[in-house]
Design an enzyme around this catalytic site. Structure first.
Site, short mmCIF file in Angstrom:
data_model
loop_
_atom_site.label_atom_id
_atom_site.label_comp_id
_atom_site.label_asym_id
_atom_site.label_seq_id
_atom_site.Cartn_x
_atom_site.Cartn_y
_atom_site.Cartn_z
N CYS A 51 5.46 -6.85 7.25
CA CYS A 51 6.54 -6.42 8.13
C CYS A 51 6.80 -7.48 9.19
O CYS A 51 5.87 -8.10 9.69
CB CYS A 51 6.19 -5.09 8.80
SG CYS A 51 7.52 -4.47 9.84
N CYS A 97 -1.64 6.34 10.09
CA CYS A 97 -0.46 5.63 10.56
C CYS A 97 -0.85 4.34 11.30
O CYS A 97 -1.70 4.36 12.18
CB CYS A 97 0.29 6.56 11.50
SG CYS A 97 1.93 6.00 11.78
N CYS A 143 4.78 -4.93 15.67
CA CYS A 143 4.31 -4.01 16.72
C CYS A 143 2.81 -4.26 16.94
O CYS A 143 2.05 -4.30 15.97
CB CYS A 143 4.54 -2.56 16.31
SG CYS A 143 6.26 -2.25 15.83
N CYS A 163 3.34 8.49 1.36
CA CYS A 163 3.83 7.55 2.37
C CYS A 163 3.97 6.21 1.64
O CYS A 163 2.98 5.67 1.14
CB CYS A 163 2.79 7.48 3.49
SG CYS A 163 3.12 6.20 4.68
N GLU A 223 0.82 -1.21 0.00
CA GLU A 223 0.00 0.00 0.00
C GLU A 223 0.85 1.26 0.00
O GLU A 223 1.98 1.26 0.49
CB GLU A 223 -0.89 0.01 1.25
CG GLU A 223 -2.07 -0.93 1.12
CD GLU A 223 -2.67 -1.28 2.46
OE1 GLU A 223 -3.87 -1.08 2.63
OE2 GLU A 223 -1.93 -1.75 3.34
N CYS A 227 -0.04 -2.13 15.22
CA CYS A 227 0.08 -1.85 13.79
C CYS A 227 -0.58 -2.94 12.94
O CYS A 227 -0.31 -4.13 13.12
CB CYS A 227 1.55 -1.73 13.42
SG CYS A 227 1.83 -1.60 11.66
S1 SF4 Z 1 4.82 -0.05 13.06
FE1 SF4 Z 1 4.14 -1.69 11.69
S2 SF4 Z 1 5.27 -1.38 9.78
FE2 SF4 Z 1 6.31 -0.18 11.39
S3 SF4 Z 1 7.88 -1.56 12.21
FE3 SF4 Z 1 6.08 -1.86 13.52
S4 SF4 Z 1 4.98 -3.59 12.56
FE4 SF4 Z 1 6.45 -2.83 11.04
#
Ligand code: SF4
Length: 351
Positions: free
Chosen positions: A119, A342, A123, A112, A97, A126
């Site tokens: 990923c 975000c 986190c 962005c 994206e 996220c």
């Molecule tokens: S916020 Fe999301 S995209 Fe960024 S490092 Fe953490 S898991 Fe990965």
């Protein structure tokens, strides 16, 4: 030149010298390489048919052997605030994206972009982390997100933020290649490029040694090791002390002020004592602190995370500002109605 209809090479992502070399290999004069460069990067051509200074037979050869994009549009969503979220399909069907935002204060557009499909950092707040890691993007797939947005909107992008899917510093070589192309071919200066990292210490130092004038944004999210280990799992590997040292090093080498990103989560990192701890931690760092009110995602977060009330966010800001004497901002939210804010990028194909 032989015709290759099965696996055409994508020209977006090639530099001007590479395009000149390519045309020379085809026994074409080198100025045609320059023309191609201009059509791809300055006129945002979507097809070879638009290239009016090439003869019909040249355009046919180009069309049979090359493509102009690595991305196929799967879905496009527009928000009330002019934010546009794009879902792209890559050649191997993986999805990534990108988001285009209108920056009212500068009357300009920011993109962005993603550096990886998915990923690995995971986190908990996220949506991308919930997808898991799929693969690294090639530099032309990174760059092509900008070109594809410009081709679609016919409007120039002025700023790039590497805050889409992925940890850019875990795809280091392709990141650096793409930054070079963004600067030289798309003509966006280093000062208009921000790379956001979860804190990969060796690569922060490596990036510092490149002495690029780009902005480094660190997703800190907590002033203490324990909370940070929960919010940014990679910090189990790179502890706070060495992380801070890498930031001092980045500043020393580049003289660029660092952006500290701090996602605000109720009851986890929004307490006033955390604001004071944060001020203390960042005391000697040249930085600006950006507070990001948490955007709920509809993916299965491992626990129920909540956004603090606005008065709590602004109280935190006030205390932090007073104690740290640094610039503190609360991120203006964009595209929340289309899950483009975000931490909300999760490859949703549905309506
Ligand atoms: S916020 Fe999301 S995209 Fe960024 S490092 Fe953490 S898991 Fe990965």
């Amino acid at each position: 030149m032989t015709t290759n209809t099965h696996n055409p090479t994508c020209l977006s992502g090639l530099s001007e010298p590479e395009l000149i070399k390519l045309t020379e290999k085809m026994n074409w004069p080198s100025y045609k390489g320059k023309q191609l460069h201009s059509w791809i990067y300055k006129k945002w051509a979507s097809s070879f048919d638009e290239m009016s200074d090439f003869s019909l037979s040249d355009r046919k050869i180009l069309g049979e052997n090359f493509t102009l994009s690595t991305l196929k549009l799967s879905k496009k969503q527009e928000s009330k605030d002019k934010t546009i979220k794009y879902l792209w399909e890559l050649n191997d069907k993986k999805l990534v994206e990108s988001v285009r935002m209108f920056m009212e204060d500068h009357d300009s557009y920011s993109a962005c972009i993603s550096s990886q499909a998915g990923c690995a950092i995971g986190c908990p707040f996220c949506a991308t982390g919930a997808i898991g890691f799929k693969r690294n993007l090639k530099s032309n797939e990174i760059l092509d997100q900008i070109l594809a947005i410009q081709r679609d909107t016919k409007e120039r992008i002025n700023n790039i933020v590497f805050m889409g899917q992925g940890e850019p510093l875990l795809n280091y070589n392709e990141l650096i290649k793409s930054i070079k192309l963004i600067r030289e071919s798309i003509n966006i200066g280093a000062r208009h490029i921000t790379v956001s990292t979860s804190g990969i210490v060796p690569q922060i130092k490596k990036l510092a040694d490149e002495k690029l004038q780009i902005t480094l944004a660190l997703s800190l999210h907590a002033p203490d090791q324990n909370t940070r280990e929960f919010l940014v799992p990679i910090s189990r590997k790179y502890k706070m002390k060495e992380l801070l040292e890498s930031l001092y090093y980045y500043y020393e080498k580049t003289k660029r002020r660092i952006t500290i990103e701090y996602v605000m989560l109720e009851g986890i990192n929004d307490q006033i004592e955390k604001a004071k701890e944060l001020a203390d931690l960042l005391r000697n760092l040249h930085c600006h602190i950006n507070l990001i009110p948490y955007n709920p995602t509809d993916n299965n977060a491992p626990l129920e995370l909540k956004r603090p009330a606005n008065n709590k966010i602004y109280k935190f800001k006030e205390v932090l500002e007073k104690t740290s004497r640094k610039k503190v901002t609360v991120r203006q939210e964009r595209g929340t109605d289309i899950s483009a804010a975000c931490g909300q990028l999760a490859n949703q194909l549905g309506p």
